[in-house]
Design an enzyme around this catalytic site. Sequence first.
Site, short mmCIF file in Angstrom:
data_model
loop_
_atom_site.label_atom_id
_atom_site.label_comp_id
_atom_site.label_asym_id
_atom_site.label_seq_id
_atom_site.Cartn_x
_atom_site.Cartn_y
_atom_site.Cartn_z
CE LYS A 159 96.27 62.21 36.55
NZ LYS A 159 95.71 63.48 36.06
CG PHE A 206 90.76 68.38 27.91
CD1 PHE A 206 90.64 67.31 28.77
CD2 PHE A 206 89.98 69.52 28.12
CE1 PHE A 206 89.74 67.35 29.84
CE2 PHE A 206 89.09 69.57 29.19
CZ PHE A 206 88.97 68.48 30.04
NE ARG A 252 89.60 66.73 45.29
CZ ARG A 252 89.82 66.66 43.98
NH1 ARG A 252 90.31 65.55 43.46
NH2 ARG A 252 89.56 67.68 43.20
CB THR A 304 92.96 70.51 38.21
OG1 THR A 304 91.97 69.96 39.09
CG2 THR A 304 93.07 69.62 36.99
NE ARG A 318 97.57 67.59 40.13
CZ ARG A 318 96.27 67.34 40.23
NH1 ARG A 318 95.45 68.23 40.75
NH2 ARG A 318 95.79 66.19 39.79
CG ASN A 349 97.20 66.78 36.47
OD1 ASN A 349 97.36 65.59 36.22
ND2 ASN A 349 96.02 67.31 36.67
CG HIS A 368 92.74 60.66 39.82
ND1 HIS A 368 91.75 61.51 39.42
CD2 HIS A 368 92.14 59.67 40.54
CE1 HIS A 368 90.58 61.05 39.87
NE2 HIS A 368 90.80 59.93 40.55
#
Length: 136
Positions: free
Chosen positions: A9, A57, A85, A91, A102, A112, A115
């Site tokens: 991101k 959000f 993952r 998350t 993360r 965060n 994805h």
Amino acid sequence: MERTLVILKPDSVKRKLVGEIISRFEKRNFTILHLKMMNIDRELACEHYSHVKDKPFFNDMIDYITSGPVVVMVLSGYRVIEAVRSMVGATSNFDSKPGTIRGDYGYHRFENLIHASDSCESAEIEIKRFFPELDS
């Protein structure tokens, strides 16, 4: 071989973490099948996040993912969806354990970093969404 879609991101790109994150995937011996840098427009962002369109959000999420360039890639490997993952972490950056992407680099609840597809079905849908040229 299983495939998954990963999006680094805007905060990953801005903070110059792209190489470090990709290196983690390579060290796990995953194959990068496709990779590109792009700007996600609002239409694509709304399609990608349509599952949370009724959440308060949603607009902030769309603003965030369209705020700058992202790196989108397709990885393949044995049980790659589950493994990626696990590498990504929870998350919320604050719930992610040290050693996860993360957990090591996240510092903001909303931004965060990354994805990753959550199932084989969503991976194939997301790959077609971000790499439509592969669908021919």
